[in-house]
Design a protein around this motif. Structure first.
Motif, mmCIF file in Angstrom:
data_model
loop_
_atom_site.group_PDB
_atom_site.id
_atom_site.type_symbol
_atom_site.label_atom_id
_atom_site.label_comp_id
_atom_site.label_asym_id
_atom_site.label_seq_id
_atom_site.Cartn_x
_atom_site.Cartn_y
_atom_site.Cartn_z
ATOM 1 N N GLU A 156 0.478 -1.009 0.042
ATOM 2 C CA GLU A 156 -0.449 0.236 0.174
ATOM 3 C C GLU A 156 0.819 1.192 -0.096
ATOM 4 N N ARG A 157 2.054 1.139 0.508
ATOM 5 C CA ARG A 157 3.188 2.619 0.547
ATOM 6 C C ARG A 157 3.528 2.574 0.041
ATOM 7 N N CYS A 158 4.276 1.486 -1.556
ATOM 8 C CA CYS A 158 4.516 1.701 -3.010
ATOM 9 C C CYS A 158 3.255 2.165 -3.890
ATOM 10 N N ASP A 159 2.279 1.064 -4.022
ATOM 11 C CA ASP A 159 1.305 2.008 -4.880
ATOM 12 C C ASP A 159 -0.327 0.932 -4.136
ATOM 13 N N PRO A 160 -0.621 2.481 -4.002
ATOM 14 C CA PRO A 160 -1.696 2.617 -2.667
ATOM 15 C C PRO A 160 -3.222 2.601 -3.464
ATOM 16 N N ASN A 161 -3.002 3.078 -5.102
ATOM 17 C CA ASN A 161 -4.345 3.185 -6.363
ATOM 18 C C ASN A 161 -4.115 1.646 -7.098
ATOM 19 N N SER A 162 -3.690 0.406 -6.862
ATOM 20 C CA SER A 162 -3.424 -0.111 -7.544
ATOM 21 C C SER A 162 -4.505 -1.344 -7.022
#
Length: 876
Positions: free
Chosen positions: A427-433
């Protein structure tokens, strides 16, 4: 004809101008190659037509040039069959020129000069004829032409390079057509011609290229049969010009022939004596390892690694080593190599970005392989290698994917806390995935956190919708969202979390493009919600019924769309429609307590059935659905509702009845429906709707009713009742229906006195309103007739209901009393007398009324006598 008319000179002049124009325009790209060939064809034809019996030398030379170029033009655009004629003309003209030159020569010296002049043109024509023959597949003719050209090279040494390249081109063409025997011949010729005169040869590089293709032709023709020739050709090529392709081809031939490791080692050793690029060395190593020569291959890789140790691309060698260790199932050695790279990475020996990306792919592939084999701990081991190359706090979408994959492994191992940590990092790296949301969802389902799982599904739906609206989406990306939500629904069902599954399936039902998946999702939704409806949870039953209505409406909407999915056939569409219409029907039948919903489901069942073939069973179902929908609308219209709502309900009922009539017409053609009550129901429903709407069309409807020869008594009685049911009021129509019913009762062999009495009761009530004293004589006369009908039947049977006799008696008596009150003594006596006649037919109740009525009747008669006496005196 044109030549005769214009003269040869003018035609020839025009032809030459046309030729020159074509050359000029082609240079300026005004005409293309094919157009130029056609223009040359016309110009050359015209010049040939103008040829005289003894043309001058210049004319012959011009004709040779034009014929050669015309022929070559047809060859160049792929129409060699059209070239042959012009090349023959050129050959004939060359012979004429030679004869012409000999005639005007002055000795041996001149003859040699003329002969050399002619041979140049002859060489060109022969080479063009060879090209045409090869293009047309005439190998023997091509060989003959090339041999003649080859014989002329002693006198035309400068053409050596041209002829060698021509043969090479023939070799390439036939090689591409897999005519290896012909290809090897032409390539051999090319090589031999190239050696004839080194001064005019095309050089060693070209000779080596010819030999490599010759070796390849032998190799692909039959490696076992022509192994020696292939090896000899490639060896000669390497002697002519050292080229990596030559070494590579030699090793390839040796491997194919099954040569020993010693022979292959010897060939590989040649590499190490020359400067070769890293790419070439890696390709050679791949070739060895792919052919199972691991000892040679790994040893060669070791030598390559030492040679390129200081190269920034050294990591590529290690990667190849790792790949082939893994292919040969030596995972432990491969892990050691990976760990060496990790140590080097943190001690200054970092891989170039391209090599690092390749390493990540290798590591992830191995992790995926173990994941599929359900070796989740081993998969984590490989994923952790990949994590080692990321720095703390680094934000990278690939790292997010890596953490999600690790979370999946942890979940399978029931290590939920570690899975949560991995997902948090994702979530920190790619929250909108959408993939990250899916990982959150899986954990929520595992922990039975319904609210969080539903929230994750909603987020996934939003992201999937956003992705599908992106202009430059790929088809695979478009399906990612729906695929994940399908998986989410499956996971929820496996974990018995129906609320979550329904939320995922609802999104799928709205957005799936694959028809089979779409209807599978809708069916699943319907089954899940139906189970909730059947559970009799009154609190949420209305909500669930509304959901069912929504799902079935969506099924109808999607069935109505034009499908582009070829896999979803017409038969499949029919099966789906049948399934959903039956569900709608069954729900309608079970919702008797909810008339509005009952009607909606019947109408949906009808609409869904329209996608099914119109066989008898479907037509019956359609007819019944529409009849039931009309019946429900009429029933709802009878309730206390605002006039506007009532009118809308009645109008809807008429629409359903009209559609039902059309279906009923078709259905009656399919069999005998004599006992089917549909005609009667259609009549009664339509009568009720039109009468309550005060519809002018009611008159035409009733005209058709009166014309029916076999209308039932019950139908007439119901019509009479409906004619006076608010807001309808048609007393005349009601009376007519009751009179018709009464007539039918009388015509029966055995009169049903119970039904007769009720019908008579209604007719008298309508004809003789209660409480009115000043009645018209016609009205009284009409009513009197009905009472007489009653007496007639009562006199003929003992079964007439006593309460109905009492009622008739009371109405007749009261009518007489009312007449007496207004001074109509004669009418009073008649009606009271009629009442006394009914009294005689009473049973147990006779004694109750006899004394009182006899006394009153006597009084009436006395008053009538006194009235008569008074009138007599006045007349005297």
């Amino acid at each position: 004809m044109v030549v005769r008319k214009l003269g040869p000179g003018r035609v020839e002049e025009g032809a030459i101008s046309l030729w020159n124009w074509a050359v000029t325009k082609h240079t300026g790209s005004v005409v293309n190659d094919e157009q130029r060939a056609k223009l040359r064809f016309v110009a050359c034809r015209l010049v040939c037509l103008c040829e005289g019996s003894d043309p001058p030398e210049a004319t012959i030379r011009r004709q040779i040039l034009m014929s050669m170029k015309t022929g070559k033009g047809w060859i160049d655009i792929g129409k060699p069959d059209l070239a042959d004629e012009f090349l023959e003309i050129a050959m004939s003209s060359i012979e004429k020129l030679y004869v012409k030159l000999l005639e005007g020569s002055d000795g041996e010296a001149d003859i040699h000069v003329h002969k050399a002049d002619v041979e140049k043109n002859l060489f060109k024509v022969l080479s063009y004829q060879a090209e045409s023959a090869v293009a047309q597949g005439d190998f023997q003719k091509a060989v003959t032409c090339v041999q003649r050209c080859k014989d002329m090279l002693m006198k035309l040494p400068k053409e050596t390079c041209y002829l060698s390249i021509l043969c090479y081109n023939f070799g390439v063409e036939t090689y591409e057509l897999k005519r290896y025997e012909q290809s090897s011949f032409w390539l051999s010729q090319s090589y031999d011609i190239g050696k004839m005169d080194m001064k005019y040869s095309h050089g060693k590089e070209m000779q080596a290229k010819v030999l490599r293709l010759l070796a390849t032709a032998y190799f692909e023709w039959d490696c076992n049969l022509y192994l020696d020739r292939a090896l000899k050709a490639v060896s000669l090529a390497n002697q002519e010009d050292l080229h990596p392709a030559g070494f590579f081809l030699k090793v390839k031939i040796l491997l194919k022939s099954g040569a020993s490791d010693e022979d292959i080692n010897s060939a590989v050793a040649e590499f190490l004596h020359h400067e070769m690029s890293l790419d070439f060395c890696l390709n050679a190593a791949k070739l060895l390892l792919e052919h199972g020569r691991e000892s040679v291959g790994f040893e060669f890789l070791k030598s390559v690694s030492e040679r390129f140790e200081s190269s920034p691309n050294h990591g590529r060698i290690t990667l190849l080593h790792i790949e082939f260790l893994l292919q040969s199932k030596r995972e432990l050695l491969a892990k050691q190599k990976v760990e060496e790279i990790i140590i080097g990475y943190y001690t200054g020996k970092q891989l170039l970005p391209e090599a690092l990306n390749r390493l990540h792919i290798i590591l992830w592939d191995m992790a995926a392989k173990h994941y599929e084999a359900k070796s989740y701990s081993e998969a984590l081991h490989w994923y952790n290698y990949s994590v080692s190359f990321y720095t703390p706090g680094q934000i990278d979408q690939n790292l997010a994917k890596l953490q999600r994959n690790m979370a999946s492994c942890y979940l399978h191992l029931k290590q939920v806390d570690k899975a949560k940590e991995a997902v948090k990092e994702a979530e920190r790296c790619d929250p909108n995935s959408i993939f990250t949301k899916f990982s959150v969802y899986k954990i929520a389902v595992m922990e039975k956190d319904t609210n969080k799982a539903v929230e994750a599904v909603i987020e996934m739906g939003k992201l999937a919708e956003k992705s599908s609206q992106h202009e430059d989406k790929l088809r695979g990306e478009e399906n990612t969202g729906t695929n994940l939500l399908s998986l989410a629904a499956q996971i929820a069902l496996e974990n018995e979390q129906q609320v979550v599954a329904i939320k995922a399936l609802e999104y799928l039902a709205e957005h799936l493009q694959d028809c089979r998946q779409l209807f599978a999702a809708l069916k699943c939704l319907v089954r899940l919600t139906l189970s909730k409806v059947m559970a009799d949870n009154e609190e949420k039953k209305d909500e669930d019924i509304n959901s069912m209505l929504t799902y079935l409406t969506l099924a109808h909407k999607r069935l109505a769309e034009s499908f582009t999915d070829e896999k979803f056939t017409g038969d499949m569409k029919v099966l789906e429609a049948h399934w959903f219409r039956k569900v709608a029907w069954n729900l309608a039948v079970q919702l008797r307590g909810c008339p509005g919903k009952m009607r909606d489901f019947f109408l949906l069942s009808f609409k869904l059935s329209q996608f099914c073939p119109s066989d008898k069973a479907v037509l019956i179902a359609q007819k019944t659905c529409l009849l039931m929908a009309a019946a429900v609308d009429l029933e709802m219209g009878r309730q206390p509702v605002p006039p506007s709502e009532q009118a809308e309900l009645l109008s809807q009922a008429l629409q359903h009845l009209q559609a039902c009539k059309e279906i009923w017409k078709i259905l009656k053609l399919t069999g005998d429906f004599a006992k089917d009550p549909t005609d009667t129901l259609l009549l009664l429903y339509e009568f009720e709707a039109r009468s309550k709407l005060n519809d002018p069309a009611l008159h035409n409807l009733m005209e058709s009713v009166w014309e029916q020869p076999q209308i039932e008594v019950k139908t007439l009685e119901i019509i009479a009742s409906l004619a006076m049911e608010s807001p309808a009021r048609y007393p005349v129509l009601c009376k007519k229906a009751l009179k018709s019913a009464l007539n039918l009762h009388r015509k029966q062999t055995v009169i049903d006195v119970e039904k007769f009495s009720k019908c008579l009761h209604s007719l008298i009530n309508l004809s003789l309103p209660t409480g009115l004293t000043d009645l018209d004589a016609c009205v009284l006369q009409e009513a009197w007739g009905y009472f007489e009908d009653g007496l007639s039947i009562i006199s003929s049977t003992d079964a007439y209901p006593e309460m109905e006799i009492l009622w008739l008696m009371t109405r007749a008596w009261n009518t007489g009393i009312f007449q007496h009150t207004v001074g109509k003594c004669r009418e009073a006596e008649q009606w009271c007398g009629l009442g006394m006649r009914f009294l005689s037919h009473l049973g147990s109740l006779k004694k109750t009324y006899e004394g009182h009525m006899t006394g009153l009747y006597s009084e009436v008669l006395d008053k009538l006598d006194r009235a008569k006496g008074f009138l007599s005196k006045e007349q005297e």
